[in-house]
Design a protein around this motif. Structure first.
Motif, PDB file in Angstrom:
ATOM      1  N   GLY A  71      -4.523  -5.270  -3.181  1.00 32.91           N
ATOM      2  CA  GLY A  71      -3.619  -4.471  -2.368  1.00 32.91           C
ATOM      3  C   GLY A  71      -2.381  -4.023  -3.126  1.00 32.91           C
ATOM      4  N   MET A  72      -1.332  -3.680  -2.385  1.00 34.09           N
ATOM      5  CA  MET A  72      -0.131  -3.102  -2.987  1.00 34.09           C
ATOM      6  C   MET A  72       0.423  -3.969  -4.120  1.00 34.09           C
ATOM      7  N   ASP A  73       0.736  -3.299  -5.241  1.00 36.70           N
ATOM      8  CA  ASP A  73       1.242  -3.969  -6.427  1.00 36.70           C
ATOM      9  C   ASP A  73       2.745  -4.232  -6.271  1.00 36.70           C
ATOM     10  N   PRO A  74       3.193  -5.496  -6.175  1.00 32.48           N
ATOM     11  CA  PRO A  74       4.621  -5.782  -6.002  1.00 32.48           C
ATOM     12  C   PRO A  74       5.468  -5.303  -7.180  1.00 32.48           C
ATOM     13  N   ASP A  75       4.916  -5.356  -8.399  1.00 32.96           N
ATOM     14  CA  ASP A  75       5.672  -4.901  -9.571  1.00 32.96           C
ATOM     15  C   ASP A  75       5.953  -3.403  -9.463  1.00 32.96           C
ATOM     16  N   ALA A  76       4.938  -2.634  -9.021  1.00 34.96           N
ATOM     17  CA  ALA A  76       5.128  -1.195  -8.878  1.00 34.96           C
ATOM     18  C   ALA A  76       6.126  -0.889  -7.759  1.00 34.96           C
ATOM     19  N   LEU A  77       6.071  -1.659  -6.677  1.00 33.02           N
ATOM     20  CA  LEU A  77       7.039  -1.455  -5.592  1.00 33.02           C
ATOM     21  C   LEU A  77       8.449  -1.764  -6.071  1.00 33.02           C
ATOM     22  N   GLU A  78       8.608  -2.832  -6.839  1.00 38.36           N
ATOM     23  CA  GLU A  78       9.925  -3.184  -7.355  1.00 38.36           C
ATOM     24  C   GLU A  78      10.456  -2.088  -8.274  1.00 38.36           C
ATOM     25  N   ALA A  79       9.578  -1.520  -9.100  1.00 33.63           N
ATOM     26  CA  ALA A  79       9.989  -0.428  -9.990  1.00 33.63           C
ATOM     27  C   ALA A  79      10.415   0.796  -9.184  1.00 33.63           C
ATOM     28  N   ALA A  95       7.430   3.889   1.482  1.00 37.51           N
ATOM     29  CA  ALA A  95       6.420   3.479   0.499  1.00 37.51           C
ATOM     30  C   ALA A  95       5.112   3.172   1.219  1.00 37.51           C
ATOM     31  N   VAL A  96       3.999   3.663   0.654  1.00 37.51           N
ATOM     32  CA  VAL A  96       2.680   3.425   1.237  1.00 37.51           C
ATOM     33  C   VAL A  96       1.712   2.998   0.140  1.00 37.51           C
ATOM     34  N   GLU A  97       0.592   2.425   0.554  1.00 37.40           N
ATOM     35  CA  GLU A  97      -0.458   2.041  -0.382  1.00 37.40           C
ATOM     36  C   GLU A  97      -1.155   3.287  -0.923  1.00 37.40           C
ATOM     37  N   SER A  98      -1.645   3.183  -2.154  1.00 37.91           N
ATOM     38  CA  SER A  98      -2.363   4.295  -2.763  1.00 37.91           C
ATOM     39  C   SER A  98      -3.549   3.754  -3.558  1.00 37.91           C
ATOM     40  N   GLU A 137       3.879   6.821  -3.198  1.00 39.58           N
ATOM     41  CA  GLU A 137       2.624   6.085  -3.235  1.00 39.58           C
ATOM     42  C   GLU A 137       2.715   4.945  -4.253  1.00 39.58           C
ATOM     43  N   ILE A 138       2.449   3.721  -3.781  1.00 36.61           N
ATOM     44  CA  ILE A 138       2.498   2.542  -4.634  1.00 36.61           C
ATOM     45  C   ILE A 138       1.066   2.159  -5.015  1.00 36.61           C
ATOM     46  N   PRO A 139       0.760   2.080  -6.313  1.00 37.38           N
ATOM     47  CA  PRO A 139      -0.597   1.700  -6.727  1.00 37.38           C
ATOM     48  C   PRO A 139      -1.060   0.430  -6.029  1.00 37.38           C
ATOM     49  N   SER A 140      -2.294   0.471  -5.507  1.00 32.82           N
ATOM     50  CA  SER A 140      -2.816  -0.646  -4.706  1.00 32.82           C
ATOM     51  C   SER A 140      -4.264  -0.917  -5.095  1.00 32.82           C
ATOM     52  N   PRO A 141      -4.515  -1.823  -6.036  1.00 34.50           N
ATOM     53  CA  PRO A 141      -5.890  -2.163  -6.410  1.00 34.50           C
ATOM     54  C   PRO A 141      -6.708  -2.597  -5.199  1.00 34.50           C
ATOM     55  N   THR A 142      -8.007  -2.294  -5.228  1.00 32.01           N
ATOM     56  CA  THR A 142      -8.856  -2.605  -4.076  1.00 32.01           C
ATOM     57  C   THR A 142      -9.167  -4.089  -3.958  1.00 32.01           C
TER      58      THR A 142
END
Length: 483
Positions: free
Chosen positions: A244-252, A214-217, A236-241
């Motif tokens: 940073g990396m969204d934990p909810d998206a990583l968990e999903a 998993a990487v930042e996007s 790619e894990i959505p990462s707002p500027t």
């Protein structure tokens, strides 16, 4: 220093003037000067002494007016430097968060990146290497390295360095990290040939070909190169500027795919300079423990913080799941190919892999850098650098705010670049050759994604001084955006 004509005081009757405090009058006069762009974003106001003379006011009156503008977020006081025009909160629209989550896929890094690197323009909009005086910190560094080379004794030149690196340098790095709340024993730190080498070792230690990472996007294009060479799949894990990396998206993503490792830059990640909140950091570590996942921390931008550098993710690591990677290339010199890694439960394997891939590092170079850290020169360099980078960021933002079209800009508090989102119909890949023909090099958004996202985005760096030629390059680029 830029010269400005005096701002005329508003005409008032004696009764009106008597009803209003003098510092409030001065505050409104200075505010008018900022709004009229007599002093632009990132520029320094005249000294307190000059303002006293210009407005025929006492020192206390001037200081009170400046402090009120500082409280409104319009000015920033910088020690031994003065007051600078800064951003009002919310003055610039931040880039929009991305929520696109796609299945893991192989990586294919564009040849465009090689072209950008060949032109020495990864962090500059002008190709080539401009000449200029060395900063004081680099001069001091060169002296330290020179002294270390001259102190070589006997048959030192016939022997290899310890695989873990010079103890003196590792001790200084551990001391430096301890000031950021990260306590590491010296034997848990190894010297590498830069941060890219450290990331390479980390991925080799905890992954095998075909694993999912998993990487930042948007994220670091150099990391995508490593994943491609190691035949790893990327998600790619959505990462707002902003966060940073969204934990909810990583968990999903973890609920759907077997992710072996996750690579994050909690402190001022490229390209947008996100600073991850503490709660998000803790959630990442919890997810890593729950899913038996390695957390690889790219900490390379932390020392560029405009304020106090944040604690690394490694400082919260209770189970040896964080592999800390960093180097001096962003905070000191791109030419100093020295980095470090702390591998947690994978540290022994990382030392073996370093022996295989690098064999040894230069002892004299390490000793010179160790001396540079020990005598306080590195800390002194960072104190100067943060004010310089803040000023250069503000000048870039001031120039971008007047660009045509509807665009959004990140406003990082560290790092070396901003992330610019243009109109949706913009295509920065198409813009690249057009800009190149005009003598300008850009870094298109799709380079920061393995799936081709961010076609209407680009990264712009504030690592260099905004000379007239660079400001002209920005203006040229702005003109290319207008059909």
């Amino acid at each position: 220093m830029t010269k400005y004509s005096p701002i005329p005081a508003p005409t008032q009757s004696p009764s009106t003037a008597d009803q209003e405090f003098r510092y409030q009058q001065l505050e409104q006069q200075l505010l008018a000067g900022i709004q009229q762009q007599r002093w632009r974003l990132g520029e320094r106001l005249p000294s307190i002494r000059d303002l006293c003379q210009q407005f025929e006011a006492s020192k206390a009156t001037v200081q009170h007016a400046l402090q009120r503008l500082e409280a409104q977020g319009l000015l920033e006081a910088r020690p031994k430097s003065g007051f600078y025009v800064t951003l009002r909160p919310g003055a610039i629209s931040p880039p929009q968060a991305r929520n696109r989550l796609e299945p893991p896929q192989p990586v294919n890094v564009s040849q465009l990146l090689l072209d950008i690197m060949r032109r020495s323009a990864a962090f500059d909009i002008l190709p080539g290497r401009p000449s200029g005086d060395l900063p004081p910190g680099i001069v001091a560094l060169n002296r330290s390295i020179g002294r270390a080379l001259r102190r070589q004794r006997g048959d030192d030149y016939l022997y290899y360095d310890d695989p873990a690196g010079l103890p003196a340098l590792r001790e200084q790095l551990c001391l430096h990290l301890s000031r950021r709340g990260c306590q590491l024993p010296v034997d848990q730190l190894a010297i590498t040939s830069g941060c890219q080498h450290a990331l390479f070792l980390a991925l080799m230690a905890c992954c095998k070909a075909g694993d999912v990472v998993a990487v930042e996007s948007p994220g670091f294009y150099g990391l995508l190169q490593l994943l491609e060479q190691l035949q790893l799949q990327v998600i790619e894990i959505p990462s707002p500027t902003s966060t940073g990396m969204d934990p909810d998206a990583l968990e999903a993503a973890l609920a759907r795919w077997p992710i072996r490792a996750c690579i994050v830059s909690p402190a001022f990640s490229t390209p947008g300079g996100a600073l991850m909140p503490d709660a998000h950091r803790q959630r990442l570590l919890t997810l890593a423990e729950q899913h038996d996942m390695a957390m690889i921390e790219d900490d390379i931008y932390a020392d560029t913080a405009f304020a106090t550098p944040p604690d690394p993710l490694k400082a919260l690591d209770q189970h040896g799941r964080v592999i800390l990677c960093s180097s001096f290339s962003k905070s000191l010199s791109r030419d100093l190919r020295l980095g470090w890694i702390s591998g947690g439960r994978w540290h022994a394997r990382i030392l073996h892999l370093k022996l295989v891939t690098q064999l040894a590092s230069s002892r004299s170079l390490q000793q010179g850098v160790a001396d540079f850290l020990e005598d306080g020169s590195f800390s002194s360099h960072l104190r100067r650098q943060k004010y310089l980078l803040r000023e250069q960021r503000d000048r870039l933002l001031a120039a971008l705010r007047i660009w045509p079209g509807n665009h959004r800009i990140s406003t990082p508090e560290g790092g070396l670049a901003v992330w610019l989102e243009l109109d949706q119909d913009a295509d920065t890949l198409t813009l690249y050759p057009q800009a190149l023909q005009a003598g300008v090099v850009i870094t298109p958004g799709p380079l920061f994604s393995a799936s081709g996202q961010f076609h209407h985005c680009l990264r712009l760096s504030f690592a260099h001084d905004w000379t007239p030629s660079r400001l002209q390059a920005l203006q040229t680029l702005s003109g290319l955006l207008v059909p």
